[in-house]
Every structure is written in C-alpha cells, then in structure tokens.
Scaffold this motif. Structure first.
Motif, PDB file in Angstrom:
ATOM      1  N   LEU A 127     -19.076  -5.343  39.378  1.00  0.00           N
ATOM      2  CA  LEU A 127     -19.969  -5.395  40.534  1.00  0.00           C
ATOM      3  C   LEU A 127     -20.838  -4.475  40.716  1.00  0.00           C
ATOM      4  N   TYR A 128     -20.615  -3.381  40.144  1.00  0.00           N
ATOM      5  CA  TYR A 128     -21.651  -2.087  39.999  1.00  0.00           C
ATOM      6  C   TYR A 128     -22.244  -1.658  38.627  1.00  0.00           C
ATOM      7  N   ARG A 129     -22.387  -2.572  38.055  1.00  0.00           N
ATOM      8  CA  ARG A 129     -23.040  -2.503  36.726  1.00  0.00           C
ATOM      9  C   ARG A 129     -24.433  -2.061  36.658  1.00  0.00           C
ATOM     10  N   GLU A 130     -25.230  -2.473  37.686  1.00  0.00           N
ATOM     11  CA  GLU A 130     -26.534  -2.260  37.722  1.00  0.00           C
ATOM     12  C   GLU A 130     -26.986  -0.987  38.637  1.00  0.00           C
ATOM     13  N   ASP A 131     -26.025  -0.747  39.700  1.00  0.00           N
ATOM     14  CA  ASP A 131     -26.204   0.606  40.585  1.00  0.00           C
ATOM     15  C   ASP A 131     -25.641   1.575  39.793  1.00  0.00           C
ATOM     16  N   PHE A 132     -24.421   1.725  39.166  1.00  0.00           N
ATOM     17  CA  PHE A 132     -23.754   2.720  38.683  1.00  0.00           C
ATOM     18  C   PHE A 132     -23.100   2.144  37.323  1.00  0.00           C
ATOM     19  N   PRO A 133     -24.050   2.163  36.190  1.00  0.00           N
ATOM     20  CA  PRO A 133     -23.640   1.637  34.757  1.00  0.00           C
ATOM     21  C   PRO A 133     -22.772   2.495  34.343  1.00  0.00           C
ATOM     22  N   GLN A 134     -22.534   3.764  34.621  1.00  0.00           N
ATOM     23  CA  GLN A 134     -21.625   4.635  33.945  1.00  0.00           C
ATOM     24  C   GLN A 134     -20.288   4.086  34.331  1.00  0.00           C
ATOM     25  N   MET A 135     -20.113   3.360  35.398  1.00  0.00           N
ATOM     26  CA  MET A 135     -18.664   2.803  35.948  1.00  0.00           C
ATOM     27  C   MET A 135     -17.943   1.907  34.835  1.00  0.00           C
ATOM     28  N   GLN A 136     -18.953   1.281  33.914  1.00  0.00           N
ATOM     29  CA  GLN A 136     -18.290   0.498  32.904  1.00  0.00           C
ATOM     30  C   GLN A 136     -17.596   1.521  31.764  1.00  0.00           C
ATOM     31  N   LYS A 137     -18.523   2.431  31.506  1.00  0.00           N
ATOM     32  CA  LYS A 137     -17.843   3.383  30.552  1.00  0.00           C
ATOM     33  C   LYS A 137     -16.518   3.914  30.787  1.00  0.00           C
ATOM     34  N   LEU A 138     -16.868   4.542  32.172  1.00  0.00           N
ATOM     35  CA  LEU A 138     -15.469   5.122  33.015  1.00  0.00           C
ATOM     36  C   LEU A 138     -14.414   4.197  32.940  1.00  0.00           C
ATOM     37  N   ASN A 139     -14.426   3.007  33.371  1.00  0.00           N
ATOM     38  CA  ASN A 139     -13.363   2.228  33.348  1.00  0.00           C
ATOM     39  C   ASN A 139     -12.703   2.042  32.060  1.00  0.00           C
ATOM     40  N   LEU A 140     -13.507   1.661  30.965  1.00  0.00           N
ATOM     41  CA  LEU A 140     -13.127   1.438  29.651  1.00  0.00           C
ATOM     42  C   LEU A 140     -12.309   2.562  29.463  1.00  0.00           C
ATOM     43  N   LEU A 141     -12.641   3.742  29.516  1.00  0.00           N
ATOM     44  CA  LEU A 141     -11.855   5.123  29.100  1.00  0.00           C
ATOM     45  C   LEU A 141     -10.619   4.998  29.592  1.00  0.00           C
ATOM     46  N   ARG A 142     -10.551   4.558  30.909  1.00  0.00           N
ATOM     47  CA  ARG A 142      -9.482   4.845  31.685  1.00  0.00           C
ATOM     48  C   ARG A 142      -8.362   3.570  31.222  1.00  0.00           C
ATOM     49  N   MET A 143      -8.999   2.672  30.958  1.00  0.00           N
ATOM     50  CA  MET A 143      -8.070   1.632  30.534  1.00  0.00           C
ATOM     51  C   MET A 143      -7.527   1.917  29.083  1.00  0.00           C
ATOM     52  N   ILE A 144      -8.219   2.377  28.041  1.00  0.00           N
ATOM     53  CA  ILE A 144      -7.777   2.840  26.993  1.00  0.00           C
ATOM     54  C   ILE A 144      -6.694   3.873  27.352  1.00  0.00           C
ATOM     55  N   HIS A 145      -6.727   4.875  28.113  1.00  0.00           N
ATOM     56  CA  HIS A 145      -5.647   5.563  28.460  1.00  0.00           C
ATOM     57  C   HIS A 145      -4.534   5.066  29.127  1.00  0.00           C
ATOM     58  N   GLU A 146      -4.630   4.127  29.693  1.00  0.00           N
ATOM     59  CA  GLU A 146      -3.642   3.353  30.409  1.00  0.00           C
ATOM     60  C   GLU A 146      -2.799   2.582  29.412  1.00  0.00           C
ATOM     61  N   VAL A 147      -3.391   1.890  28.608  1.00  0.00           N
ATOM     62  CA  VAL A 147      -2.699   1.234  27.573  1.00  0.00           C
ATOM     63  C   VAL A 147      -2.113   2.299  26.539  1.00  0.00           C
ATOM     64  N   GLY A 148      -2.529   3.219  26.256  1.00  0.00           N
ATOM     65  CA  GLY A 148      -2.080   4.361  25.472  1.00  0.00           C
ATOM     66  C   GLY A 148      -0.823   4.895  26.093  1.00  0.00           C
ATOM     67  N   CYS A 149      -0.872   4.879  27.276  1.00  0.00           N
ATOM     68  CA  CYS A 149       0.371   5.837  27.899  1.00  0.00           C
ATOM     69  C   CYS A 149       1.470   4.540  27.837  1.00  0.00           C
ATOM     70  N   VAL A 150       1.187   3.378  28.285  1.00  0.00           N
ATOM     71  CA  VAL A 150       2.156   2.278  28.213  1.00  0.00           C
ATOM     72  C   VAL A 150       2.832   2.343  26.706  1.00  0.00           C
ATOM     73  N   VAL A 151       2.144   2.186  25.721  1.00  0.00           N
ATOM     74  CA  VAL A 151       2.516   1.814  24.403  1.00  0.00           C
ATOM     75  C   VAL A 151       3.294   3.019  23.923  1.00  0.00           C
ATOM     76  N   LEU A 152       3.011   4.180  24.269  1.00  0.00           N
ATOM     77  CA  LEU A 152       3.519   5.431  23.724  1.00  0.00           C
ATOM     78  C   LEU A 152       4.712   6.049  24.422  1.00  0.00           C
ATOM     79  N   TYR A 153       4.621   5.794  25.781  1.00  0.00           N
ATOM     80  CA  TYR A 153       5.639   6.571  26.638  1.00  0.00           C
ATOM     81  C   TYR A 153       6.300   5.889  27.524  1.00  0.00           C
ATOM     82  N   GLU A 154       5.954   4.490  28.143  1.00  0.00           N
ATOM     83  CA  GLU A 154       6.414   3.930  29.187  1.00  0.00           C
ATOM     84  C   GLU A 154       7.416   3.003  28.960  1.00  0.00           C
ATOM     85  N   THR A 155       8.377   2.469  29.957  1.00  0.00           N
ATOM     86  CA  THR A 155       9.324   1.536  29.624  1.00  0.00           C
ATOM     87  C   THR A 155       8.746   0.176  29.947  1.00  0.00           C
ATOM     88  N   GLY A 156       9.228  -0.973  29.613  1.00  0.00           N
ATOM     89  CA  GLY A 156       8.588  -2.349  30.063  1.00  0.00           C
ATOM     90  C   GLY A 156       7.381  -2.589  29.363  1.00  0.00           C
TER      91      GLY A 156
END
Length: 298
Positions: free
Chosen positions: A245-274
């Motif tokens: 939604l904000y890729r034109e006004d705030f292109p940095q958001m795409q990078k930030l969200n990608l980094l956050r999602m990599i962190h989310e997936v890493g947390c799930v795979v390494l440390y979480e149940t389910g």
C-alpha cells in the motif's frame, strides 16, 4: 485543552483498577470499549465515576473498530487529545501531563506522542524506526534525550497520545486489519498527511509484547513472541498489504517488512511450538495480502 483515554478490552486476565485509577485522575474522560468479553470486567469500584464510560460491543470486531468507536465518542465531546491503551497497560502519575508538555513544546504538525517502552518479558527497551529521505534508521532512546525532538515513523497503540484534529484529517484506523499492524498503518497514514510522530524520552512505559523471550543463534538475536497461528496470519497479511500500500510513499516499508518476516519465520522454526500450522498461516497471510483479502479471518 481536554483529554480523553480509550482502553480496549477483550477477556482481560488482570483487573483494570490501577490503569483506570490513574487515568481517571489524569484525564477528563475515560472510555472502556469492550470487544464482547465473556468475563466480568470488574469495574464496580468505578461504576459511579462521572468520568468513566463503558461501551460494550456486540461482538469482537477487533482493536481498530473498538478504537474508532472510542475516538468517535470523544470527538462528540470536543476532546483535544486522546490516549490509547490496551488492557494490560500500566502508567504512573504525571504520564498524561508529560505527553501534553511534548505537544506544547512542538509545532502543531505533531500528531502523536509515544512513550519510550520497556518490554517486561524480554527485559529489553524499544527500538524505534524512522523513515527519512529514502533511508531507514533504527535507534533506542533514553533519559539523556530529554529535551530533544525524537521523531519516529512507528509507535505502538498502547500509551500513545493522538491530537484529535490530526486524527480527523488522517481518518479512522483500518478495521479491516482487525488487529496486527493497525498502529503501524495508522502511523504511516499520519505521516503521509503531513504530520510528525514523536517519542517522549521522559516517560518509560512498561509493556508486554506477547510472551516474548530472547535467544542468540549464530551471532543473531531472535525475540520470539510465541503468538498463536491466528496472530501469525494477521502479522503476515497486514504487513505485506501495508508494504504494498505504501511502496511509493515509503519504499523502506518493503525492506522493513521483509526483515521482520524473516525474523518471524526464524523465531517460529527455531523456538516456537506449532511450527507447521504457524508457517502455513504465514503463507496464507501473504497470499491474502496479494489478493487484497482483508477483514476478520473466518
């Protein structure tokens, strides 16, 4: 100058007495907007207080809808500044006045003032992010920053203070996001409308983000929140949708969200149940974001 507060509740585990007691002393009006809790809110101590209003919604419509109900009600009474809280928030004496002082020391284009915060689970201080001139800066604040203008691009809902005129210009929070990234999208919208967001380093707010823990792996720090698979879905869907939604006004958001999602997936795979169910709902969230399929997951 009048102040109001909105507390959103849903089956709270702990009494609201401390938070309500402080807010009723510091604000002109306090609203509790309840998302159809199945348990008693135990507000008997305050039921006759003239500054308190309880609004019970007929269903759990999500945090954004509840906040919008609160804003609309406070707007009718001419409230100038609105503080937003979740049900686990705790504040100290002087919290409200400190935020108002920051507004008073800055220009009218200041839309939001947020406290610094300390996560009681991971025992770590907040990192704030600022988008500026195409770059992205991550930083922490401390008492040594008192007196400086500390701008941020994001602030969590709990403990934030919003200028009502800015809210009226930016519009209501997105209830089709339901829960996660409601605050993030709203912050970007305020900035797109020409407003700035500030951190108040004079106040440090104790807050619990999920059931966060801290781990080190291969030299990297992981902070799993141990959210449910449903929360993983909303985090994924709304994050990817917001980045698009904000890729034109705030292109940095795409990078930030990608980094956050990599962190989310890493947390799930390494440390979480389910793990498998959470990962499948992360993928589902991404797919729904691509297809603009929003709203409450049914």
């Amino acid at each position: 100058m009048t102040t109001g507060a909105v507390i959103v509740t849903f089956n709270p585990q702990n009494p609201l007495d401390d938070l309500l007691g402080q807010l009723l002393e510091q604000c002109d009006r306090v609203l509790v907007v309840d998302n159809a809790s199945q348990k008693d809110l135990n507000l008997q101590r305050f039921e006759n207080h003239p500054g308190l209003t309880l609004i019970r919604l007929s269903d759990n419509f999500g945090i954004a809808h509840a906040l919008n109900v609160g804003f609309a009600e406070l707007q009718k009474t001419g409230t100038d500044f609105v503080f937003t809280f979740d049900q686990d928030s705790k504040i100290e004496a002087g919290f409200v006045q400190s935020a108002l002082e920051v507004f008073g020391q800055n220009t009218p284009d200041t839309a939001l003032v947020a406290p610094n915060f300390f996560d009681v689970n991971s025992r770590t201080y907040a990192r704030f992010t600022l988008f500026e001139n195409g770059s992205m800066e991550s930083f922490q604040v401390s008492e040594s920053d008192i007196g400086r203008e500390i701008r941020t691009s994001f602030a969590i809902t709990s403990g934030a203070c919003i200028r009502m005129t800015a809210h009226q210009k930016a519009g209501p929070l997105r209830d089709d996001y339901f829960i996660d990234h409601v605050d993030s999208e709203y912050c970007l919208r305020l900035q797109k409308a020409g407003f700035k967001l500030l951190v108040n380093p004079a106040v440090c707010f104790k807050h619990a983000i999920g059931n966060r823990t801290v781990h080190r792996f291969l030299g990297l720090t992981f902070k799993p929140n141990n959210h449910s698979y449903l929360r993983r879905y909303y985090i994924s869907r709304n994050g990817f949708h917001m980045a698009k939604l904000y890729r034109e006004d705030f292109p940095q958001m795409q990078k930030l969200n990608l980094l956050r999602m990599i962190h989310e997936v890493g947390c799930v795979v390494l440390y979480e149940t389910g793990k498998l169910k959470k990962l499948s709902y992360i993928v589902r969230g991404y797919q729904d974001a691509r297809n603009n399929k929003l709203g409450k997951l049914t």
